[in-house]
Design a protein around this motif. Structure first.
Motif, PDB file in Angstrom:
ATOM      1  N   LEU D 148      -0.097  -1.049   0.050  1.00 29.27           N
ATOM      2  CA  LEU D 148       0.151  -0.210   0.138  1.00 29.27           C
ATOM      3  C   LEU D 148       0.847   1.418  -0.040  1.00 29.27           C
ATOM      4  O   LEU D 148       0.398   2.611  -0.893  1.00 29.27           O
ATOM      5  CB  LEU D 148      -0.994  -0.142   1.372  1.00 29.27           C
ATOM      6  N   ASN D 149       1.909   1.597   0.854  1.00 32.89           N
ATOM      7  CA  ASN D 149       2.762   2.208   0.579  1.00 32.89           C
ATOM      8  C   ASN D 149       3.432   2.503  -0.275  1.00 32.89           C
ATOM      9  O   ASN D 149       4.029   4.124  -1.200  1.00 32.89           O
ATOM     10  CB  ASN D 149       3.740   2.380   1.936  1.00 32.89           C
ATOM     11  N   THR D 150       3.662   1.632  -0.910  1.00 34.05           N
ATOM     12  CA  THR D 150       4.680   0.994  -2.671  1.00 34.05           C
ATOM     13  C   THR D 150       3.875   2.105  -3.827  1.00 34.05           C
ATOM     14  O   THR D 150       3.795   3.385  -4.190  1.00 34.05           O
ATOM     15  CB  THR D 150       4.988   0.188  -2.739  1.00 34.05           C
ATOM     16  N   VAL D 152       1.090   4.356  -2.969  1.00 38.59           N
ATOM     17  CA  VAL D 152       0.493   5.572  -2.938  1.00 38.59           C
ATOM     18  C   VAL D 152       1.730   6.251  -2.961  1.00 38.59           C
ATOM     19  O   VAL D 152       1.911   7.550  -3.338  1.00 38.59           O
ATOM     20  CB  VAL D 152      -0.245   6.042  -1.472  1.00 38.59           C
ATOM     21  N   GLU D 153       3.436   6.559  -2.908  1.00 40.26           N
ATOM     22  CA  GLU D 153       3.786   6.995  -3.033  1.00 40.26           C
ATOM     23  C   GLU D 153       4.333   6.660  -4.203  1.00 40.26           C
ATOM     24  O   GLU D 153       4.558   7.757  -4.892  1.00 40.26           O
ATOM     25  CB  GLU D 153       5.656   6.543  -2.492  1.00 40.26           C
ATOM     26  N   CYS D 154       4.199   5.856  -5.146  1.00 40.34           N
ATOM     27  CA  CYS D 154       4.423   5.891  -6.666  1.00 40.34           C
ATOM     28  C   CYS D 154       2.799   6.898  -7.273  1.00 40.34           C
ATOM     29  O   CYS D 154       2.682   7.518  -8.449  1.00 40.34           O
ATOM     30  CB  CYS D 154       3.654   5.054  -7.587  1.00 40.34           C
ATOM     31  N   ASP D 156       1.770   9.307  -5.925  1.00 39.06           N
ATOM     32  CA  ASP D 156       2.398  11.059  -5.268  1.00 39.06           C
ATOM     33  C   ASP D 156       2.946  11.358  -6.435  1.00 39.06           C
ATOM     34  O   ASP D 156       2.439  12.255  -6.527  1.00 39.06           O
ATOM     35  CB  ASP D 156       2.496  11.126  -3.843  1.00 39.06           C
ATOM     36  N   LYS D 157       3.897  10.507  -6.884  1.00 41.89           N
ATOM     37  CA  LYS D 157       4.424  11.078  -7.877  1.00 41.89           C
ATOM     38  C   LYS D 157       3.725  10.975  -9.084  1.00 41.89           C
ATOM     39  O   LYS D 157       4.124  12.538  -9.660  1.00 41.89           O
ATOM     40  CB  LYS D 157       5.212  10.242  -8.033  1.00 41.89           C
ATOM     41  N   ILE D 158       2.631  10.357  -9.934  1.00 38.41           N
ATOM     42  CA  ILE D 158       2.207  10.306 -10.599  1.00 38.41           C
ATOM     43  C   ILE D 158       1.418  12.078 -10.491  1.00 38.41           C
ATOM     44  O   ILE D 158       0.650  12.991 -12.166  1.00 38.41           O
ATOM     45  CB  ILE D 158       1.225   9.101 -11.011  1.00 38.41           C
ATOM     46  N   ASN D 184      -7.657   1.238  -1.030  1.00 38.15           N
ATOM     47  CA  ASN D 184      -7.267   1.463   0.198  1.00 38.15           C
ATOM     48  C   ASN D 184      -6.339   2.009  -0.128  1.00 38.15           C
ATOM     49  O   ASN D 184      -6.257   3.389  -0.035  1.00 38.15           O
ATOM     50  CB  ASN D 184      -6.788   0.369   0.739  1.00 38.15           C
ATOM     51  N   ALA D 185      -5.215   2.034  -1.318  1.00 34.80           N
ATOM     52  CA  ALA D 185      -4.878   2.947  -1.969  1.00 34.80           C
ATOM     53  C   ALA D 185      -5.349   3.792  -2.561  1.00 34.80           C
ATOM     54  O   ALA D 185      -5.166   5.018  -2.327  1.00 34.80           O
ATOM     55  CB  ALA D 185      -4.194   2.039  -3.082  1.00 34.80           C
ATOM     56  N   VAL D 187      -7.672   5.852  -1.767  1.00 38.15           N
ATOM     57  CA  VAL D 187      -8.622   6.551  -0.789  1.00 38.15           C
ATOM     58  C   VAL D 187      -7.159   6.569  -0.065  1.00 38.15           C
ATOM     59  O   VAL D 187      -7.602   8.191   0.052  1.00 38.15           O
ATOM     60  CB  VAL D 187      -9.101   5.593   0.863  1.00 38.15           C
ATOM     61  N   GLY D 188      -6.014   6.346  -0.104  1.00 40.36           N
ATOM     62  CA  GLY D 188      -5.367   6.923   0.406  1.00 40.36           C
ATOM     63  C   GLY D 188      -4.463   7.809  -0.841  1.00 40.36           C
ATOM     64  O   GLY D 188      -3.667   8.719   0.127  1.00 40.36           O
ATOM     65  N   ALA D 189      -4.264   7.589  -1.014  1.00 37.98           N
ATOM     66  CA  ALA D 189      -4.054   9.039  -2.216  1.00 37.98           C
ATOM     67  C   ALA D 189      -5.013   9.241  -2.962  1.00 37.98           C
ATOM     68  O   ALA D 189      -4.640  10.467  -3.896  1.00 37.98           O
ATOM     69  CB  ALA D 189      -2.973   8.163  -4.294  1.00 37.98           C
ATOM     70  N   GLY D 190      -5.933   9.757  -2.415  1.00 36.79           N
ATOM     71  CA  GLY D 190      -6.814  11.010  -2.971  1.00 36.79           C
ATOM     72  C   GLY D 190      -7.432  10.333  -4.515  1.00 36.79           C
ATOM     73  O   GLY D 190      -7.546  11.955  -4.690  1.00 36.79           O
TER      74      GLY D 190
END
Lengths: 328, 328, 328, 328
Positions: D148-150, D152-154, D156-158, D184-185, D187-190
């Motif tokens: 999930l963290n991986t 959302v971090e991706c 965020d960059k996109i 979940n990702a 929601v986490g990534a908006g």
């Protein structure tokens, strides 16, 4: 208090934690979704007293879900501890037509909210935003998961240099009264020893353990020390003590400090914040008050603030045992 | 020394830095590619004296290019500063049939190599591995780029909490004699003030600058302090000084410490290490010695070790000016 | 053009790259420092044509140095390729009292700026913002260093799973005409083979190399493929080709895509952006025009835009050789 | 099976996930702590059949807690699905004196273990290692939190590049049968919209939602698509569909792919792995078998493997609602 809540305020208070912005966003968007007005209060209770308000709509919180800190600023506020301060705050809220507020913060912030609710029968809901995970009624506080990742990433880096030089590091992490960060990050980082406020292992045991670790052929040792460790020594004194009593190690100290509070929140904290914000607004609209939103068994729950601030989430005895086994 | 180099050793020495493993890998693989034997020496010159050697082939260095620290361990070694120590080291090298070595480290390690070369006419090439970027003859030392990224990532996190609370942070970074990390990371992190060993701004100027920063409406201030700052005060004393003389700030301190040495190397450091390792081995096979591999104008170069350890890369005056403009 | 430049505009144009915000901040703050007015133009040349401007002061660019993307938005703009479009743009600039502009972008954006300068004798300076590193007159373009780190971090993750399953991965990275990202990230990630637009290794050589890699005992293989690879096959066709002709591998494909353009800029890119922004404004105030700011031998330089867009930074032959040695 | 378990084996099987190494370490160290012999089996059931074993002690698992992938390698194994294959595996285990094993993997791996247990009355315990979080009897599988963290971090960059260009991105994430990562990702990534296998929103609703998002003034849109999305269209077809039916967007696609399986595990996954490994060994020593270790309400639990593989953790309806509110 009547059930006609038409305008909800949101503020962050006390020490900041990652995920606060995601929670603000969630409160603001839930209000927009449910057609309730939303107002941001800047600088915690201080801004409430001073009427530092701003009307928020769904677009006001664009692109903040992944930002550390809090766009509303936070502060500790002594004035709010006085009846006069709270009177001023209430006047400001009434003047702005605010019917209820959501406060994101720790137990100090919740105590203020509870007293305010009792004095003015003003609806309040708390969201537990603190990296310390020390609040009863929620398995995880907002920001705790992110702080754990920050700590293990730092210790992974320290481990690189520690094992290149066969060194012993004492690493101080946050947690004045509770050892959740120390214990979990210690297990996560593969620490050789973990010193927490809840237990006093005694310095003899520490020396014994470090000696064993060296003998077992480990190339480095990391000892995690919570700020409030019970040994009676801070991290620099521990270094001196070990250097004196166990001169087989080249010892270094690292105090991780405030970076533990910052950084982009983990996915878990972002989702948790989103869920908690929805629940907080819905609870207010259902006429509830003086409750804290929490997560238990992966379900969003409500706990009376009074209970939340009295108890602490206890340290996990099973995990202490796991940590001992892992350092075999 | 004749040109028939058939066996090359590689060691890491002094403080570790990210990219050392990538450089080890490069030396080992270049030897394999060019059909020269390769031997690893553990724990720097100490391991050389003790004959702590291991034969390496191309597969010995699988999956280490992205690992921080050094798989060969590093150490500072007093014995190597004595003729007796160097005698023992030479005996061990001869016994193992080693014809030349590549040492990855800083100026202390290079000094040892140069003396050794003079005494025994033993071919040596240096690769500058240190985060401090303080070695003449190379624009960038190995690990410096990674350390800069580590520092700005930490300060980004500190900024989150600093700006949430309108706080002033003093952040100490590595650099006892040189301010490259402080100056570059300070510009990169958007620091309001940067204190470096090369310049003494004077404390009055610092106070003036912080006052101006507050007045200009900035929500937080970060002051970067190199370990060896010339103000005569360490970071904790600076905090006290500012709190006394400029009581408009809530001041905190963060000492980043050893995590600056660790972590997965940046792409730049991995590529630099790969290029330097090739050049080091090729130089030895061409009969060269007592040279340090460097990078200048994006080309791999060779500089006499003697020159490399005498000079320092000077601090960039233009960048100091840029840093002042950026804090407008 | 006379030397009385009192108002400078800044825009970002073409594909975005990390560090653009840091460059915008630098231009804005340098203007503030030198008491020149500054205006932001949104959405590149399109916004110039439409007069989408905003006055900027030093505080307008707080807290953006570490943000990916561009707060000014970017766009490709066909209208600016026509004399009519440029006429409108010029009218808007004149109307707003703008005397010169700084454009942050790639060669397409520079071509537009150069034509505009020729037609209207309007002072322009370019800052090379693109991850591709394909512009002559600068060793590094803004965003390239960050993109390399993003790519190696992704491949480090892919390597984890590749080596757990003894798999072969084809990883496509950006670079339609130039192989800088592929070559450098390939060396940095320890790729077994790197396919770039500048060279046609031939598919036979690829099969040969993969066969050798397998036989040498490697647990996984990563082949980096630049978008514009000369083999005439895209990454999915390569997969099929290898599966057919070398059925000893379990093959997978990963296309890294647009995430390569995003993310917080590396320290290097932040510092580079800061230095370039200062130089761009200073050049305009010195009456210079139609130049591109670059970095060469770690010094900030100026190159005629005309030269910058004609040439490409050539692929580094030495690094191709290093990449071959590293896959031993 | 008698309770005298003196030698325990550990293997990883099926797709790898972050935290597998931490779980291996935990099993090995718990055996060492409890004075039970421990043997590693390489390459999953294939290695079991071939007798690819290695004796492990506490030091064999140094410095792997933070490594992605699995040091024991993993594989899917068709032979183990046959009675002959399982016979060979049993012979190898008996020959090596192994009394029980812990298998870290997903439901396919568990099915094999269960059948083997039934046929040979051989004690087995499973640890759920998969990023998909699709196994009944545990709130979280090992590796899910990291993935999930991986993701959302991706994203965020996109998002950086998407919002710089006002673009719409379709981002495909893993999850063939279950949408936990996507939801979940997302929601986490908006994300503006999330398409999962469990629900068929219908393409009309997607168009409607994207239209609304554009009108509301959002600068970019991210749509997360799980591999197994029910719309009947893959991510590239979705792009074409939207471009045809809603030509107000510049649309791009990103397939995150296998990098979601790699990377250093999050603190949560490291701690979870440590706890699960202890429980697995202890359960075997207590004479238990055919159980899967899980985590429920933050407590380590045991569930019959039979139940674990029959059910799926259901998608959280409340979270679907939260995701809708968040896209207001």
């Amino acid at each position: 208090m009547s059930s006609v809540i038409k305008k909800i305020a949101v503020l962050t208070s006390g020490g900041d934690s990652p995920g606060m912005n995601a929670a603000i966003r969630s409160v603001v968007r839930t209000c927009a979704y449910l057609k309730v007005d939303c107002v941001a209060i800047y600088r915690g209770y201080q801004g409430m007293i001073e009427g530092d308000f701003k009307v928020m709509d769904a677009r006001s919180v664009n692109n903040i879900i992944n930002k550390g800190g809090t766009i509303l600023k936070s502060a500790r506020c002594n004035d709010f501890r006085t009846p006069e301060g709270r009177k001023k705050a209430h006047d400001q809220l009434v003047k702005a037509g605010i019917d209820a507020f959501v406060v994101i913060g720790g137990d100090g912030s919740f105590t203020g909210a509870m007293i305010f609710n009792k004095e003015y029968n003003f609806p309040v809901i708390g969201i537990p935003g603190t990296i310390d995970n020390d609040i009863f009624g929620t398995t995880f506080t907002l920001g705790y998961d992110t702080a754990l990742n920050t700590v293990v990433e730092c210790i992974d880096k320290i481990r690189d240099t520690a094992s290149s030089h066969n060194r012993l590091f004492f690493v101080e992490v946050m947690g004045r009264d509770v050892g959740h960060i120390a214990l979990n990050a210690g297990v996560g980082a593969g620490a050789e020893e973990i010193l927490i406020p809840e237990e006093n292992l005694g310095l003899d045991r520490l020396l014994e353990s470090l000696k064993r670790s060296k003998e077992s052929g480990k190339s480095s040792s990391i000892v995690i020390v919570a700020e409030g460790d019970k040994s009676g020594k801070n991290v620099f004194e521990l270094k001196e003590y070990v250097e004196e009593h166990l001169p087989i190690y080249d010892v270094r100290v690292s105090v991780l400090g405030h970076m533990q509070r910052g950084g982009a929140p983990s996915c878990y904290d972002r989702v948790l914040a989103s869920r908690m914000g929805v629940k907080a607004v819905e609870a207010l609209l259902e006429g509830k008050t003086s409750l804290m939103v929490g997560i238990q068994d992966n379900q969003i729950t409500l706990t009376p603030i009074e209970k939340a601030i009295k108890g602490h989430t206890k340290i996990d005895k099973e995990l202490i045992r796991v940590s001992e086994i892992m350092t075999t």
